[in-house]
Design an enzyme around this catalytic site. Structure first.
Site: not given
Length: 295
Positions: A242-243
């Protein structure tokens, strides 16, 4: 295969697409094409504080570079406030939504008194403090009032039979936040219904949202889609890529490499040739994987 299938990919513009989000995009695109249906892109920018200016444009450019073209203009949640308010008004009128004065610290304190604090990655279960009234405190948010029996059974096309007791796992959940922003649950339910979405294909990390969304659909009299929750791309630490944990944007200069990596995460073999040739092969393999008839 004549079909009324409508699928969608719904990224949040908090940054460019990374390997995990490309896998989700490819899965939803393949399922739509395997059904001979329509594939939509929805920009889920309802949480304005987390959105990065220009990220929506970058995401659409990345999808185009990979050959993942939506069949209609993208919908943006930031334009949909009136539709969400109308849905909330219906729930309030039916006694299925109520104002809540609790802050996160209030909820944590109430759970601590019950020795019911969540473990890591668990939901913060709302203890129902404001179910019977605000007791003179100002309202901060709006919550969905769960039915007496909040156990939800549903079927996932990959995971099979699923069940969740929303009362014990989540409690009365937020529909409109204290900062005035719309919560994910009501936005996605209203948008899927208005766009005629028949099939939701997304990462397995979102599977536990499904029971809440089904309860909202039932309360609003909306049809439920079919569900397919796909495997996740994991980072080096074994957690979802994920970011938030530093996932890097994909480089679409070599689109076939990006698509092959996404396909591998979905259990599909690597392909040579051009991206369109690869995707045509994967569509057929997707039909076999999920026992779909050819269009």
């Amino acid at each position: 295969m004549a079909t009324g299938y409508v699928g969608r990919f719904a990224p949040s513009p908090t940054g460019a697409l990374h390997a995990g989000s490309v896998a989700a995009a490819l899965a939803s695109w393949l399922d739509a094409r395997a059904h001979g249906g329509q594939w939509l892109v929805r920009i889920e920018d309802v949480d304005a504080a987390r959105c990065v200016p220009g990220a929506d444009r970058v995401i659409l450019q990345q999808l185009a570079a990979l050959g993942l073209h939506p069949d209609a203009a993208p919908l943006r949640q930031s334009t949909r406030g009136d539709a969400y308010q109308a849905a909330l008004d219906r729930l309030i009128e039916a006694g299925l939504a109520y104002p809540c004065a609790c802050s996160r610290s209030d909820i944590l304190a109430a759970l601590a008194e019950r020795d019911a604090l969540p473990r890591r990655h668990e939901e913060l279960v709302y203890p129902g403090t404001c179910r019977s009234g605000l007791n003179g405190r100002p309202a901060r948010a709006w919550r969905f009032r769960l039915p007496q029996d909040a156990s939800v059974d549903w079927h996932d096309r990959r995971l099979g039979a699923q069940r969740q007791d929303v009362a014990t796992r989540v409690g009365d959940f937020v529909l409109k936040r204290a900062d005035g922003q719309w919560a994910y649950q009501i936005a996605v339910v209203v948008d899927d219904a208005d766009q005629g979405v028949t099939d939701v294909v997304r990462g397995v990390d979102l599977a536990d949202n499904t029971p809440r969304q089904l309860l909202l659909m039932r309360a609003l009299g909306l049809p439920a889609p079919r569900w397919l929750h796909t495997p996740l791309v994991l980072g080096e630490n074994g957690e979802k890529l994920s970011k938030q944990n530093g996932a890097q944007p994909v480089d679409t200069a070599r689109p076939l490499d990006v698509l092959n990596a996404a396909a591998a995460a979905l259990g599909l073999p690597a392909q040579a040739g051009t991206p369109p040739q690869a995707m045509a092969a994967w569509v057929g393999q997707w039909r076999d994987l999920y026992n779909l008839s050819a269009s």
